[in-house]
Scaffold this active site. Structure first.
Site, short mmCIF file in Angstrom:
data_model
loop_
_atom_site.label_atom_id
_atom_site.label_comp_id
_atom_site.label_asym_id
_atom_site.label_seq_id
_atom_site.Cartn_x
_atom_site.Cartn_y
_atom_site.Cartn_z
N CYS A 23 13.85 11.06 6.91
CA CYS A 23 13.89 10.57 8.29
C CYS A 23 15.26 10.73 8.96
CB CYS A 23 13.49 9.11 8.30
SG CYS A 23 14.49 8.11 7.17
N LYS A 79 14.81 3.27 20.13
CA LYS A 79 13.78 4.08 20.79
C LYS A 79 12.58 4.31 19.83
CE LYS A 79 17.07 7.12 22.45
NZ LYS A 79 17.50 8.32 23.19
N LYS A 108 0.86 -1.19 0.00
CA LYS A 108 0.00 0.00 0.00
C LYS A 108 0.90 1.24 0.00
CE LYS A 108 -1.83 2.68 3.06
NZ LYS A 108 -1.59 3.92 2.30
N GLY A 162 10.48 7.76 12.48
CA GLY A 162 11.05 9.10 12.35
C GLY A 162 12.36 9.30 13.10
N GLU A 188 9.95 15.84 15.72
CA GLU A 188 10.33 15.74 14.31
C GLU A 188 9.47 16.71 13.51
OE1 GLU A 188 9.14 12.27 11.99
OE2 GLU A 188 11.13 12.21 11.08
N SER A 194 1.75 5.35 -0.10
CA SER A 194 1.14 6.52 0.55
C SER A 194 0.08 7.10 -0.38
CB SER A 194 2.21 7.56 0.84
OG SER A 194 1.61 8.81 1.07
N GLU A 195 -0.97 7.64 0.21
CA GLU A 195 -2.03 8.27 -0.59
C GLU A 195 -1.51 9.48 -1.37
OE1 GLU A 195 -1.78 7.85 2.61
OE2 GLU A 195 -2.75 9.40 3.83
N GLU A 218 10.26 1.30 10.36
CA GLU A 218 11.28 2.34 10.09
C GLU A 218 10.59 3.67 10.31
OE1 GLU A 218 14.49 2.13 9.14
OE2 GLU A 218 14.48 -0.05 9.22
P1 NAD Z 1 2.73 8.50 7.73
O1 NAD Z 1 2.98 7.70 8.97
O2 NAD Z 1 1.79 9.63 7.80
O3 NAD Z 1 2.18 7.53 6.57
C1 NAD Z 1 2.88 6.39 6.18
C2 NAD Z 1 1.92 5.35 5.62
O4 NAD Z 1 1.06 4.90 6.65
C3 NAD Z 1 1.01 5.85 4.50
O5 NAD Z 1 0.93 4.85 3.51
C4 NAD Z 1 -0.32 6.05 5.20
O6 NAD Z 1 -1.43 5.93 4.35
C5 NAD Z 1 -0.29 4.90 6.18
N1 NAD Z 1 -1.18 5.05 7.35
C6 NAD Z 1 -1.72 6.20 7.86
N2 NAD Z 1 -2.45 5.91 8.96
C7 NAD Z 1 -2.37 4.57 9.15
C8 NAD Z 1 -2.88 3.66 10.13
N3 NAD Z 1 -3.64 4.09 11.15
N4 NAD Z 1 -2.57 2.35 10.03
C9 NAD Z 1 -1.77 1.91 9.02
N5 NAD Z 1 -1.26 2.71 8.06
C10 NAD Z 1 -1.55 4.03 8.12
O7 NAD Z 1 4.16 8.96 7.22
P2 NAD Z 1 4.57 9.84 5.96
O8 NAD Z 1 4.12 11.25 6.17
O9 NAD Z 1 4.18 9.16 4.69
O10 NAD Z 1 6.17 9.78 6.04
C11 NAD Z 1 6.88 10.61 6.87
C12 NAD Z 1 7.34 9.85 8.10
O11 NAD Z 1 8.04 8.70 7.70
C13 NAD Z 1 8.34 10.67 8.92
O12 NAD Z 1 8.08 10.47 10.29
C14 NAD Z 1 9.68 10.05 8.53
O13 NAD Z 1 10.70 10.22 9.48
C15 NAD Z 1 9.31 8.62 8.35
N6 NAD Z 1 10.28 7.93 7.48
C16 NAD Z 1 11.15 7.02 8.05
C17 NAD Z 1 12.10 6.37 7.26
C18 NAD Z 1 13.07 5.38 7.87
O14 NAD Z 1 13.75 4.68 7.12
N7 NAD Z 1 13.19 5.31 9.18
C19 NAD Z 1 12.16 6.64 5.88
C20 NAD Z 1 11.26 7.55 5.34
C21 NAD Z 1 10.32 8.18 6.14
#
Ligand code: NAD
Length: 499
Positions: free
Chosen positions: A302, A471, A192, A268, A402, A194-195, A266
């Site tokens: 991230c 963490k 799935k 934030g 973050e 991201s939207e 993975e």
């Molecule tokens: P997000 O958590 O808003 O969304 C990520 C995904 O989760 C999307 O596909 C979204 O539709 C889905 N989602 C939303 N609500 C959900 C729920 N209740 N249950 C299951 N899935 C759900 O994150 P984002 O804005 O797309 O990405 C930014 C975040 O991702 C930042 O916090 C960033 O640090 C983190 N990030 C981490 C890494 C890493 O490798 N550690 C890499 C990239 C991004």
């Protein structure tokens, strides 16, 4: 005149999205949502809001392919032979995929095509995991006591049906980091995206759909939180691999608990870069750190070190070079090679970042520059001029949360112990940096920082080395053998040699 991405959308022949389930593309009779471009707020196209119904169908197909199909038991060379053409087609289509990724999240095309989030990098990741397929082995154990004559051994078996939930900021990279090891290990997958970012991932899905993988091995659904929740709570899913925010990571952990799903999260970060006075070049450190917060994805990464912890004696020099770096930032059409930086992904996220900037000022941090929202031909996009806050204390909101935007917080320190204490005083622990020319200090500090990875005099992740957080930054590691462990279950078998 405002920038428009409609001509590029039409040139790339972007069509309304469908779902790929059980080996065929499905038109969707339910709700749909629009995908909006962050540089212009124009509609790119629409995608199905799969919700629970679409997820149920996709998981059922993946379950069937896992429980009844040949994929999990296939010989290593056969599985590899089926996956290899997909890698070649990713390479062949890399330019188009990079264009679609820029049409997804506004990352400047130069980066979309040539950086670690590119389609070439994704193909390399597939290539890497294909190399593991014939090396996923178990172990044998020596006899333990004379009471029995048993030979013990372990097998690594695919973990089962995997739900891969992707973020918006590196859709192509995260697709590869999850789908490649899952398929290599013999799992079946429901992805799935991201939207906000479905276009490039859908092109990758089309390439996989045209391959000879058995039906149901690979499935893709689109949608927002409802589809994500349906996946992470579904009884038919054995493992969730997720990249995204800690808040959603927490929700997934709770939703998946009743069926004890395996989790890779993975999340934030609020990484710290410690800049010591004995660093070889203060200018290089300042340029890199400010560059990470202002170009490429504009700090929406991230692992970006968003806390620069800088020795007081080099503070003025650091701030001078950071300000010089920001002069090189250019906003504009993301397909223009002169554009250096991405817009903020949504109006909502831009408002949130502007709120953090106000909080920073209110709590007493010194705003050195940035925070404006450009008008003119950029007025329709979600841009923010990169921000540097000086004299930040580690207990301020902008140092703790973050922000996920173009904001660098600079925190002064006097002693090494104090710098380490500041770095570790965070609920996150994803990545970190130490800038010093003193080898002993480099090792000492790198070992003392509580973080999944540390860069000495620079930071970059590669797909064959583990990356992940401690963490609130996550659970598990992506990259190399630890990922193979995360997509397999160990089975212990004993043979009674007297039987
Ligand atoms: P997000 O958590 O808003 O969304 C990520 C995904 O989760 C999307 O596909 C979204 O539709 C889905 N989602 C939303 N609500 C959900 C729920 N209740 N249950 C299951 N899935 C759900 O994150 P984002 O804005 O797309 O990405 C930014 C975040 O991702 C930042 O916090 C960033 O640090 C983190 N990030 C981490 C890494 C890493 O490798 N550690 C890499 C990239 C991004």
């Amino acid at each position: 005149m405002s920038i428009s991405l409609i001509p590029m959308r039409d040139e790339l022949n972007v069509r309304p999205g469908r779902l790929f389930i059980g080996g065929s593309w499905r038109d969707w009779d339910g709700e749909r949502f629009d995908q909006i471009h962050p540089a212009t707020n124009e509609v790119m196209t629409s995608f199905p809001e799969a919700g629970r119904r679409g997820v149920d169908e996709a998981v059922a197909a993946a379950r069937r392919a896992f429980d009844e199909g040949p994929w999990p038991h296939m010989r290593a060379q056969d599985r590899k032979r089926l996956l290899q053409p997909i890698v070649e087609r990713f390479y062949a289509a890399e330019r188009e995929i990079a264009q679609l990724q820029t049409l997804d999240n506004g990352i400047p095309f130069t980066f979309s095509r040539n950086s670690r989030v590119s389609a070439k990098a994704a193909a390399d990741i597939f290539d890497h995991y294909l190399g593991w397929i014939d090396k996923i082995n178990g172990e044998t154990y020596p006899q333990f006591s004379s009471a029995s004559n048993m030979q013990y051994m372990t097998f690594r078996e695919p973990v089962g049906v995997v739900a891969a939930i992707l973020p918006w900021n590196g859709p192509v990279l995260t697709f590869a980091l999850k789908v490649a090891p899952a398929l290599a290990c013999g799992c079946t997958v429901v992805v799935k995206p991201s939207e906000y970012t479905n276009l490039a991932v859908m092109r990758l899905a089309e390439i996989i759909a045209e391959s000879d993988l058995p039906p149901g091995v690979f499935n893709i659904v689109t949608g927002a939180a409802e589809a994500g929740t349906a996946l992470s709570s579904h009884q038919g899913v054995d493992k969730v691999t997720f990249t995204g925010s800690p808040v959603v990571g927490e929700k997934i952990t709770i939703a998946s608990a009743p069926s004890m799903k395996r989790l890779s999260l993975e999340l934030g970060g609020k990484s710290a870069a410690l800049v010591f006075p004995d660093t070889q070049s203060v200018a290089a450190a300042a340029t890199t750190l400010m560059g990470l917060c202002s170009t490429f994805l504009s700090g929406q990464v991230c692992s970006t070190p968003t806390r620069a912890v800088v020795h007081r004696s080099i503070m003025d020099e650091f701030l001078h070079h950071a300000a010089e770096q920001v002069k090189k930032v250019r906003f504009g059409d993301p397909f223009d090679p002169a554009t250096t930086s991405a817009p903020i992904i949504s109006r909502r996220q831009r408002a949130k970042i502007l709120g953090y900037i106000e909080t920073g000022k209110r709590e007493g941090a010194e705003l050195m520059f940035g925070g404006g929202t450009p008008g003119g031909e950029l007025a329709n996009g979600n841009w923010i001029d990169p921000v540097l806050f000086a004299n930040v204390r580690n207990d301020m909101t902008i140092a703790r949360e973050e922000i996920f935007g173009p904001v660098l917080s600079v925190i002064p320190f006097d002693t090494e112990e104090e710098a380490i204490r500041i770095a570790n005083d965070s609920e996150y622990g994803l990545a970190g940096c130490v800038y010093t020319a003193n080898v002993n200090r480099a090792f000492r500090v790198a070992r003392a920082m509580r973080s999944g990875s540390i860069g000495v005099n620079g930071y970059a992740s590669i797909p064959n080395a583990p990356m992940g957080g401690v963490k609130r930054s996550g659970v598990g590691r992506e990259g190399g053998w630890p990922t193979i462990e995360a997509f397999t279950e160990l089975k212990t078998v004993n043979f009674n040699l007297d039987g």
